[in-house]
Design an enzyme around this catalytic site. Structure first.
Site, PDB file in Angstrom:
ATOM      1  CD1 TRP A   1      -5.833  -8.434   4.317  1.00  0.00           C
ATOM      2  CD2 TRP A   1      -7.744  -8.426   5.506  1.00  0.00           C
ATOM      3  NE1 TRP A   1      -5.674  -7.564   5.374  1.00  0.00           N
ATOM      4  CE2 TRP A   1      -6.824  -7.531   6.109  1.00  0.00           C
ATOM      5  CE3 TRP A   1      -8.990  -8.581   6.086  1.00  0.00           C
ATOM      6  CZ2 TRP A   1      -7.138  -6.793   7.266  1.00  0.00           C
ATOM      7  CZ3 TRP A   1      -9.305  -7.847   7.227  1.00  0.00           C
ATOM      8  CH2 TRP A   1      -8.394  -6.974   7.800  1.00  0.00           C
TER       9      TRP A   1
ATOM     10  CG  HIS B   1      -9.277  -5.120   4.566  1.00  0.00           C
ATOM     11  ND1 HIS B   1      -9.483  -6.015   3.539  1.00  0.00           N
ATOM     12  CD2 HIS B   1      -7.994  -4.718   4.451  1.00  0.00           C
ATOM     13  CE1 HIS B   1      -8.362  -6.157   2.861  1.00  0.00           C
ATOM     14  NE2 HIS B   1      -7.438  -5.381   3.389  1.00  0.00           N
TER      15      HIS B   1
ATOM     16  NE  ARG C   1      -2.406  -0.494   0.705  1.00  0.00           N
ATOM     17  CZ  ARG C   1      -1.691  -1.107   1.625  1.00  0.00           C
ATOM     18  NH1 ARG C   1      -2.229  -1.460   2.749  1.00  0.00           N
ATOM     19  NH2 ARG C   1      -0.428  -1.383   1.402  1.00  0.00           N
TER      20      ARG C   1
ATOM     21  CB  CYS D   1      -0.819  -7.381  12.260  1.00  0.00           C
ATOM     22  SG  CYS D   1       0.559  -6.480  11.530  1.00  0.00           S
TER      23      CYS D   1
ATOM     24  CB  SER E   1     -15.469  -4.253   3.843  1.00  0.00           C
ATOM     25  OG  SER E   1     -15.055  -3.105   3.171  1.00  0.00           O
TER      26      SER E   1
ATOM     27  CB  CYS F   1       2.665  -9.070  11.602  1.00  0.00           C
ATOM     28  SG  CYS F   1       2.470  -7.457  12.321  1.00  0.00           S
TER      29      CYS F   1
ATOM     30  CB  THR G   1       3.684  -3.817  10.960  1.00  0.00           C
ATOM     31  OG1 THR G   1       2.794  -4.449  10.026  1.00  0.00           O
ATOM     32  CG2 THR G   1       2.914  -3.346  12.181  1.00  0.00           C
TER      33      THR G   1
ATOM     34  NE  ARG H   1       4.888   1.191  14.839  1.00  0.00           N
ATOM     35  CZ  ARG H   1       5.957   1.400  15.559  1.00  0.00           C
ATOM     36  NH1 ARG H   1       6.145   2.568  16.106  1.00  0.00           N
ATOM     37  NH2 ARG H   1       6.863   0.463  15.721  1.00  0.00           N
TER      38      ARG H   1
HETATM   39  P1  FAD Z   1      -4.623  -5.986   1.273  1.00  0.00           P
HETATM   40  O1  FAD Z   1      -4.969  -4.920   2.263  1.00  0.00           O
HETATM   41  O2  FAD Z   1      -3.880  -7.185   1.789  1.00  0.00           O
HETATM   42  O3  FAD Z   1      -6.002  -6.408   0.592  1.00  0.00           O
HETATM   43  C1  FAD Z   1      -6.136  -7.528  -0.312  1.00  0.00           C
HETATM   44  C2  FAD Z   1      -7.255  -7.222  -1.302  1.00  0.00           C
HETATM   45  O4  FAD Z   1      -8.483  -7.027  -0.587  1.00  0.00           O
HETATM   46  C3  FAD Z   1      -7.028  -5.904  -2.053  1.00  0.00           C
HETATM   47  O5  FAD Z   1      -6.289  -6.121  -3.208  1.00  0.00           O
HETATM   48  C4  FAD Z   1      -8.451  -5.460  -2.347  1.00  0.00           C
HETATM   49  O6  FAD Z   1      -8.935  -6.053  -3.516  1.00  0.00           O
HETATM   50  C5  FAD Z   1      -9.266  -5.988  -1.205  1.00  0.00           C
HETATM   51  N1  FAD Z   1      -9.529  -4.946  -0.201  1.00  0.00           N
HETATM   52  C6  FAD Z   1      -8.640  -4.088   0.364  1.00  0.00           C
HETATM   53  N2  FAD Z   1      -9.246  -3.333   1.280  1.00  0.00           N
HETATM   54  C7  FAD Z   1     -10.540  -3.693   1.299  1.00  0.00           C
HETATM   55  C8  FAD Z   1     -11.673  -3.272   2.037  1.00  0.00           C
HETATM   56  N3  FAD Z   1     -11.585  -2.347   2.990  1.00  0.00           N
HETATM   57  N4  FAD Z   1     -12.863  -3.839   1.776  1.00  0.00           N
HETATM   58  C9  FAD Z   1     -12.977  -4.811   0.850  1.00  0.00           C
HETATM   59  N5  FAD Z   1     -11.933  -5.263   0.119  1.00  0.00           N
HETATM   60  C10 FAD Z   1     -10.734  -4.723   0.334  1.00  0.00           C
HETATM   61  N6  FAD Z   1      -0.392  -3.906   8.218  1.00  0.00           N
HETATM   62  C11 FAD Z   1       0.204  -2.903   8.910  1.00  0.00           C
HETATM   63  O7  FAD Z   1       1.069  -2.209   8.381  1.00  0.00           O
HETATM   64  N7  FAD Z   1      -0.184  -2.640  10.209  1.00  0.00           N
HETATM   65  C12 FAD Z   1      -1.133  -3.368  10.847  1.00  0.00           C
HETATM   66  O8  FAD Z   1      -1.430  -3.129  12.015  1.00  0.00           O
HETATM   67  C13 FAD Z   1      -1.743  -4.447  10.131  1.00  0.00           C
HETATM   68  N8  FAD Z   1      -2.674  -5.225  10.717  1.00  0.00           N
HETATM   69  C14 FAD Z   1      -3.205  -6.276  10.026  1.00  0.00           C
HETATM   70  C15 FAD Z   1      -4.121  -7.115  10.667  1.00  0.00           C
HETATM   71  C16 FAD Z   1      -4.651  -8.203   9.994  1.00  0.00           C
HETATM   72  C17 FAD Z   1      -5.615  -9.096  10.694  1.00  0.00           C
HETATM   73  C18 FAD Z   1      -4.253  -8.460   8.651  1.00  0.00           C
HETATM   74  C19 FAD Z   1      -4.799  -9.653   7.902  1.00  0.00           C
HETATM   75  C20 FAD Z   1      -3.349  -7.635   8.014  1.00  0.00           C
HETATM   76  C21 FAD Z   1      -2.818  -6.545   8.692  1.00  0.00           C
HETATM   77  N9  FAD Z   1      -1.898  -5.696   8.072  1.00  0.00           N
HETATM   78  C22 FAD Z   1      -1.337  -4.676   8.786  1.00  0.00           C
HETATM   79  C23 FAD Z   1      -1.598  -5.839   6.649  1.00  0.00           C
HETATM   80  C24 FAD Z   1      -2.534  -4.975   5.790  1.00  0.00           C
HETATM   81  O9  FAD Z   1      -3.893  -5.163   6.148  1.00  0.00           O
HETATM   82  C25 FAD Z   1      -2.422  -5.327   4.310  1.00  0.00           C
HETATM   83  O10 FAD Z   1      -2.711  -6.688   4.125  1.00  0.00           O
HETATM   84  C26 FAD Z   1      -1.045  -5.035   3.741  1.00  0.00           C
HETATM   85  O11 FAD Z   1      -0.740  -3.682   3.983  1.00  0.00           O
HETATM   86  C27 FAD Z   1      -0.992  -5.313   2.209  1.00  0.00           C
HETATM   87  O12 FAD Z   1      -1.950  -4.521   1.560  1.00  0.00           O
HETATM   88  P2  FAD Z   1      -2.379  -4.724   0.058  1.00  0.00           P
HETATM   89  O13 FAD Z   1      -2.564  -3.391  -0.562  1.00  0.00           O
HETATM   90  O14 FAD Z   1      -1.453  -5.671  -0.607  1.00  0.00           O
HETATM   91  O15 FAD Z   1      -3.829  -5.375   0.076  1.00  0.00           O
END
Ligand code: FAD
Length: 394
Positions: free
Chosen positions: A166, A198, A227, A322, A195, A319, A155, A153
């Site tokens: 990422w 993600h 997202r 995560c 992707s 985290c 975090t 969920r």
């Molecule tokens: P991010 O999600 O960090 O993405 C970075 C960039 O990647 C974006 O700006 C976009 O350009 C690109 N992008 C985004 N989505 C996609 C996609 N689907 N396909 C291709 N490109 C894309 N957060 C939680 O709250 N709970 C969790 O359980 C959790 N688990 C995680 C597990 C891992 C392994 C990682 C690395 C992160 C996790 N996070 C979790 C954090 C979450 O994934 C995001 O990194 C965080 O919420 C910040 O999001 P952001 O909008 O800054 O961009």
């Protein structure tokens, strides 16, 4: 953004979003039940495993000030809502296993399931066909966690550190230059899996999100749209991943009788799995198109190596919760890839190498990854309803 739900998901994926929604509806209750069984709810992972990607991983950002922008005023929020707490692992998990006298130990799981080692020929070639790092489950610091006590969920984890993770994951999708069709499909498949992972995480964190004004957990439509929902390719990649894992499960169907899930739980667990796989269809994903007929190709080895690196990148996530779900899901995909690309159904030895040697943690990861994707798909359909309702009211 519009998405054609009846269109095939790709050249190697015959199913459409509509078809997968239908499958998911049929198997959902068994799958939800399965991930809550004693066999499937415990996973082993090592929260202390050294990050092999960066020299100084400790210095990277995981503080309130660099948590994501959805919550701007972390400091004013109660301590139990801080990212360090939300992203931590439930204490119940440890006490559960401790009270059973099995702290940090798989003996509890061993009791649940005695696995018979297959008899392999003396000259059996033990080449590494794994797409994840097997030392994940053997280290002394690995702990047993109850996945149901630690739901995936929101975090608060984010900012520079998560962005870097990422970025490193996507950077693995850099195969040697080649204009061939094969390479394209392999590279495309790799990208879609990352992707899709993600986007699936983005869907869960939006679906189970903390509203810091009301203190309640629930779906956040705006966050989901920002997202995932506004990007048809990301939605489609979640369905693509569903097709990949579903095909791996379909492929092990004839061998399920070889798998011992354990005494008391055996029948219930087996019948749920059989109900699920009986709804799957071989055409959902065609793994043979990924590497054409070159089963031992250099490209496939490269793919395996790069995928394994992705599972290692999870060690760098700051985290714990995560990281745990990241490990579960990357191991689940790794297991699917091993079944899809290393199992040749016409070769008995390959069956022994792949299916008989599947460990319980690979199986646990495989089923839980499928469960995560099923949840994402359910959430996407619910978000669609919320979105349509909002549009109707405007
Ligand atoms: P991010 O999600 O960090 O993405 C970075 C960039 O990647 C974006 O700006 C976009 O350009 C690109 N992008 C985004 N989505 C996609 C996609 N689907 N396909 C291709 N490109 C894309 N957060 C939680 O709250 N709970 C969790 O359980 C959790 N688990 C995680 C597990 C891992 C392994 C990682 C690395 C992160 C996790 N996070 C979790 C954090 C979450 O994934 C995001 O990194 C965080 O919420 C910040 O999001 P952001 O909008 O800054 O961009």
């Amino acid at each position: 953004c519009k998405i054609d739900k009846d269109e095939k998901l790709g050249p190697n994926c015959d199913a459409s979003i509509t078809a997968i929604n239908n499958i998911n509806r049929k198997i959902r209750s068994d799958l939800v039940g399965l991930v809550q069984t004693d066999f499937f709810k415990y996973f082993k992972f090592d929260p202390l495993k050294k990050c092999a990607i960066w020299e100084n991983n400790d210095g990277l950002c995981f503080s309130r000030s660099c948590a994501i922008d959805v919550v701007e005023d972390w400091d004013s929020l109660p301590a139990y809502w801080q990212p360090e707490v939300l992203g931590g692992l439930s204490n119940d998990t440890n006490s559960d296993t401790e009270s059973l006298g099995h702290d940090n130990d798989v003996s509890f799981l061993n009791q649940l399931c005695e696995k018979h080692e297959p008899l392999l020929p003396a000259d059996f070639d033990e080449e590494d066909i794994n797409y994840y790092d097997v030392t994940d489950f053997t280290s002394d610091t690995a702990v047993l966690v109850d996945l149901t006590a630690n739901p995936e969920r929101f975090t608060g984890y984010g900012g520079q550190q998560a962005g870097q993770i990422w970025q490193s994951i996507y950077a693995e999708n850099c195969f040697p230059a080649d204009d061939g069709q094969e390479q394209c499909l392999a590279k495309d498949g790799f990208y879609r899996m990352m992707s899709g992972l993600h986007a699936s995480i983005g869907t869960h964190l939006s679906n189970d999100h903390l509203n810091t004004e009301t203190g309640k957990w629930g779906p956040d439509l705006d966050l989901f749209m920002a997202r995932v929902g506004n990007f048809p390719d990301r939605v489609s990649n979640i369905y693509f991943n569903y097709a990949v894992v579903a095909k791996a499960l379909w492929k092990v169907k004839p061998y399920l009788k070889h798998l011992d899930f354990c005494t008391d739980y055996d029948n219930d667990v087996k019948s749920k799995i059989l109900n699920i796989v009986s709804q799957l269809d071989s055409k959902i994903f065609d793994e043979n198109l990924m590497f054409e007929n070159q089963v031992d190709s250099v490209l496939k080895d490269e793919f395996r190596k790069r995928f394994k690196n992705v599972t290692r990148i999870m060690d760098c996530v700051h985290c714990d919760r995560c990281k745990m779900w990241g490990k579960v899901q990357t191991t689940g995909y790794a297991t699917s890839l091993k079944i899809l690309f290393e199992l040749d159904e016409s070769d008995e030895l390959s069956m022994q190498r792949v299916v008989d040697k599947l460990t319980k943690f690979e199986l646990i990861a495989l089923i839980n990854t499928f469960g995560r994707l099923s949840n994402s798909i359910e959430a996407i359909n619910n978000f669609e309803k919320l979105y349509n309702k909002r549009m109707d009211n405007n």
